[in-house]
Motif scaffolding. Structure first.
Motif, mmCIF file in Angstrom:
data_model
loop_
_atom_site.group_PDB
_atom_site.id
_atom_site.type_symbol
_atom_site.label_atom_id
_atom_site.label_comp_id
_atom_site.label_asym_id
_atom_site.label_seq_id
_atom_site.Cartn_x
_atom_site.Cartn_y
_atom_site.Cartn_z
ATOM 1 N N ASN A 144 -1.674 2.005 -0.071
ATOM 2 C CA ASN A 144 -0.990 1.057 -0.951
ATOM 3 C C ASN A 144 -0.588 -0.206 -0.193
ATOM 4 O OD1 ASN A 144 -0.982 2.700 -3.363
ATOM 5 N ND2 ASN A 144 0.497 4.006 -2.299
ATOM 6 N N ARG A 145 -0.010 -0.016 1.000
ATOM 7 C CA ARG A 145 0.386 -1.157 1.831
ATOM 8 C C ARG A 145 -0.192 -1.075 3.238
ATOM 9 N NH1 ARG A 145 2.347 -5.366 -0.797
ATOM 10 N NH2 ARG A 145 3.377 -6.032 1.112
ATOM 11 N N GLU A 188 -7.309 -0.723 0.203
ATOM 12 C CA GLU A 188 -7.368 -0.586 -1.249
ATOM 13 C C GLU A 188 -8.448 -1.533 -1.793
ATOM 14 O OE1 GLU A 188 -6.673 -1.854 -5.216
ATOM 15 O OE2 GLU A 188 -6.068 -3.100 -3.496
#
Length: 468
Positions: A309-310, A333
């Motif tokens: 996600n990060r 991602e």
């Protein structure tokens, strides 16, 4: 043939490989062994000297890499025919000038320094030669038309599949088609991330000490760089959160496993705490993990814990295959990876499909896993030798990983004199890597990064013993 007197059993004696190399090199230089002389076969010499064939093969390999011996398939090892010896002797070695330019660029083209204790790669004789040769032969059989164009912007699809399979074994399931982007080495992957996600003036966090080439990338990009101490357990999370609150950085760059330069690996508690802080403050985490295959199993993998996600995950093959192939990758991602691919195409077009085909063949048909096991065992042994010499010298070793390439050690010198020590070392044909080159702002340090397999030569320790 020369008479060999090998010293065995002494804790401080050179390795049997080194003793063989020195004996043959001295005989060749003295012309006791003349050009064209056939050396004993590997098995014969091993039997005569009560050695393993592996020891003899490695010694002969080093002599070949030194240009003293030539190897021909089917005809054994012979003393190499070299040019005019008087002219060679006349060209006395001159040490290069120790500057940031030399350390960060010219060093890769400078083969004049005999002992490369400060370098960042494996010895040439540790390379998976049979696997590489097989891969090169396989590439030569590929029709030219199939590799004549630029290739796919994301890179060679079968290699991306191979990387996805490997990451799945580490607990990070990814889609090879949309989450993996091939690059020209892990360093280019870091550069693409900086160009894509950050803008001049943005604040970022790095480890102190940390990867020296990354520091240069960040400076060239005009970023506001803040260092946070690296501990044996990972980044100092208390200091990290203070920096995040004070400067509101956009990203943090980390080596989670066998960090360059300290050799330290994150523990699980530190990894969880880091992820919590980054999530709370909305930071990108760039996980540079090029050393994972050399590490013992079980080290935390931030990308797997967080789920992309990060986190952007960077890997490569320079530490296990060879740095000259310049093949790395970034995992992210889907939408982020698409932007990274656009940046890649804008600044350099596609990565080399020919190179990626070679890497793919090494991974699938080059006995790669067996080679990595060989390297890991060799590194473990080299660490033991270097740590013993460090203790005898009175150096303070930051971490004793018994794995990976690096040991980070403080020598008994004034921190402000470390650069002078490195300059003096070059005069003796020794390349040292002073700690200031791994710190944001080039802060003085009495520490040096030692490449373990390149730090077993007695001449290095003889020089270090002369330090005040």
């Amino acid at each position: 043939m020369i008479e060999l007197k090998l010293e065995r059993g002494s804790r401080h004696a050179p390795t049997l490989v080194e003793q063989l190399v020195r004996a043959f090199a001295s005989a060749i230089e003295a012309q006791t062994l003349r050009a064209g002389t056939l050396l004993p076969s590997v098995r014969r010499l091993a039997d005569e000297q009560r050695l393993s064939t592996f020891t003899v093969t490695e010694a002969y390999g080093r002599l070949v890499s030194m240009g003293l011996v030539a190897a021909r398939r089917g005809s054994g090892y012979r003393v190499a025919v070299r040019g005019h010896r008087d002219e060679v002797r006349a060209l006395e070695w001159q040490p290069p000038s120790l500057t940031a330019t030399w350390l960060l660029s010219d060093v890769f083209a400078d083969h004049s320094v005999p002992i490369k204790a400060g370098c960042g790669w494996l010895p040439n004789e540790w390379i998976n030669e049979s696997g590489l040769q097989h891969a090169l032969r396989a590439l030569s059989r590929v029709p030219a038309a199939r590799i004549a164009d630029y290739g796919h912007p994301y890179g060679f699809a079968p290699l991306r599949e191979r990387i996805a399979e490997q990451l799945d074994r580490y607990g990070l399931p990814v889609d090879a088609a949309s989450n993996v982007l091939m690059t020209a080495g892990a360093t280019q992957a870091l550069d693409l991330i900086v160009r894509t996600l950050l803008r001049p003036g943005d604040a970022v966090v790095v480890e102190d000490p940390g990867y020296c080439n990354l520091l240069q990338i960040l400076r060239l990009a005009g970023l506001d760089v803040h260092g946070v101490p690296r501990t044996v357990a990972g980044i100092d999370t208390e200091a990290f959160e203070q920096v995040v609150i004070a400067h509101r950085p956009k990203a943090v760059f980390l080596n989670t496993t066998l960090q360059n330069p300290t050799g330290a690996t994150f523990n699980m508690a530190c990894a969880f705490r880091l992820l919590q802080i980054a999530q709370r403050h909305g930071l990108w985490i760039i996980e540079d993990d090029v050393n994972r295959e050399l590490a013992p199993p079980g080290a935390p993998l931030l990308a797997a814990m967080e789920g992309l996600n990060r986190v952007l995950y960077v890997g490569g093959f320079a530490k296990t295959i060879t740095p000259s192939l310049r093949s790395g990758y970034v995992v992210a991602e889907r939408a982020v990876l698409r932007e990274l691919a656009r940046t890649k195409m804008a600044v350099g077009l596609t990565s080399s499909e020919a190179t990626e085909r070679i890497v793919d063949k090494v991974l699938t048909e080059g006995r790669y896993a067996r080679h990595v096991e060989f390297v890991v065992e060799k590194l473990r042994h080299a660490h033991a030798l270097v740590e013993e010499r460090m203790d005898a010298l009175g150096a303070s070793v930051f971490r004793r990983p018994r794995a990976g390439l690096f040991v980070w050690a403080s020598l008994p010198v004034d921190p402000c004199a470390a650069a002078d020590v490195a300059t003096r070392a070059l005069e003796h044909g020794i390349w040292l890597a002073p700690g200031s080159y791994f710190r944001p702002g080039d802060a003085p340090s009495a520490c040096f990064r030692f490449n373990v397999p390149h730090s077993v030569d007695d001449a290095l320790w003889t020089f270090l013993e002369t330090l005040p």
